[in-house]
Design a protein around this motif. Structure first.
Motif, PDB file in Angstrom:
ATOM      1  N   GLU A   1       0.832  -1.261  -0.053  1.00  0.00           N
ATOM      2  CA  GLU A   1       0.060   0.119  -0.055  1.00  0.00           C
ATOM      3  C   GLU A   1       0.800   1.186   0.303  1.00  0.00           C
TER       4      GLU A   1
ATOM      5  N   GLN B   1       2.068   1.556  -3.669  1.00  0.00           N
ATOM      6  CA  GLN B   1       1.128   2.140  -4.439  1.00  0.00           C
ATOM      7  C   GLN B   1       0.606   3.511  -4.213  1.00  0.00           C
ATOM      8  N   SER B   2       0.704   3.855  -3.092  1.00  0.00           N
ATOM      9  CA  SER B   2       0.468   5.501  -2.430  1.00  0.00           C
ATOM     10  C   SER B   2       1.401   6.198  -3.047  1.00  0.00           C
TER      11      SER B   2
ATOM     12  N   LEU C   1       1.125   6.516  -6.909  1.00  0.00           N
ATOM     13  CA  LEU C   1       0.300   7.271  -7.195  1.00  0.00           C
ATOM     14  C   LEU C   1       0.544   8.555  -7.036  1.00  0.00           C
ATOM     15  N   HIS C   2       1.365   9.035  -6.041  1.00  0.00           N
ATOM     16  CA  HIS C   2       1.519  10.358  -5.568  1.00  0.00           C
ATOM     17  C   HIS C   2       2.390  10.865  -6.714  1.00  0.00           C
TER      18      HIS C   2
ATOM     19  N   LYS D   1       2.694   9.684  -9.835  1.00  0.00           N
ATOM     20  CA  LYS D   1       1.890  10.043 -11.194  1.00  0.00           C
ATOM     21  C   LYS D   1       1.314  11.271 -11.102  1.00  0.00           C
ATOM     22  N   GLU D   2       0.712  11.626 -10.165  1.00  0.00           N
ATOM     23  CA  GLU D   2      -0.088  12.715  -9.763  1.00  0.00           C
ATOM     24  C   GLU D   2       0.772  13.919 -10.131  1.00  0.00           C
TER      25      GLU D   2
ATOM     26  N   SER E   1       1.702  14.206 -13.613  1.00  0.00           N
ATOM     27  CA  SER E   1       0.609  14.710 -14.573  1.00  0.00           C
ATOM     28  C   SER E   1       0.469  16.036 -14.469  1.00  0.00           C
TER      29      SER E   1
END
Length: 232
Positions: free
Chosen positions: A151, A154-155, A158-159, A161-162, A165
């Motif tokens: 987790e 993954q967190s 995700l951070h 990727k954000e 982006s």
């Protein structure tokens, strides 16, 4: 008795009281193993007992990873071995024969009682339950901490990727702004070039007209001057 390698016993069993009861296990927690400790023990867990809770399955898991964790469990099982003859020694005797034939169990039980007359069916089953519980406890801790790491990863992913982006969107916005500015500058350049051409033509016409006007006025003045010279 087996030689300890990966010392689970020190994590879950009070060594001072281990010889008298299996109820003296410590509640100390252990860390999720990044590098499971290998062992040369001949004891083998059944392959089907490998946990399969994640998206990785027994058909696509890396054999090197699977083997290292199986070895860690084997070594851990060995290190849990309590003093005296108990389920662990009985387990090794059965596994050494490699058969579930009833006669094998009877022979192993007879041998166990010859080593320690206190060995009974109940004591062996109690020992089996002890080892099962300890291994399940270890597995649950590793599973919980493994999921926590998953987790966390993954967190973090995700951070990242954000963030990327957002940065990409900002750069694309800046590119669009620069493209608009470049287009405006091109229009200004075209307008300047067109305006310069018209203005330049006007200037050149005035220069030419100036030359013509000078020539004409001078021709008249010269004619009059020549007339004075001749006629007066």
């Amino acid at each position: 008795m087996a030689k300890e390698k990966f010392n689970w016993k020190s994590l879950f069993v009070n060594d001072e009281n281990a010889s008298t009861t299996t109820a003296s296990k410590s509640e100390e927690k252990i860390d999720f193993p990044n590098e499971p400790t290998p062992t040369s023990s001949s004891t083998q867990f059944p392959q089907s007992s490998a946990p399969q809770r994640s998206q990785v399955t027994s058909t696509n898991i890396d054999n090197a990873i699977l083997n290292s964790v199986i070895e860690m469990y084997e070594s851990g099982f060995e290190s849990l071995n309590l003093p005296g003859y108990d389920f662990y020694e009985f387990f090794k005797a059965i596994k050494a024969v490699g058969s579930n034939d009833p006669n094998v169990y009877k022979m192993a039980f007879t041998m166990a009682q010859s080593v320690d007359a206190k060995v009974t069916k109940e004591s062996l089953l109690d020992g089996a339950n002890f080892y099962i519980k300890e291994i399940n406890d270890v597995h649950e801790q590793y599973h919980t901490k493994g999921n926590a790491k998953k987790e966390e990863f993954q967190s973090s992913l995700l951070h990242q990727k954000e963030t990327l982006s957002t940065e990409i969107a900002e750069l694309e916005k800046q590119i669009l702004q620069l493209q608009t500015q470049a287009s405006d500058k091109k229009n200004q350049l075209n307008a300047l070039e067109n305006g310069t051409s018209t203005e330049m033509t006007d200037i050149e016409q005035k220069i030419t007209a100036n030359d013509i006007a000078k020539t004409k006025i001078l021709e008249i003045i010269t004619t009059v001057a020549d007339g004075i010279k001749i006629n007066l």
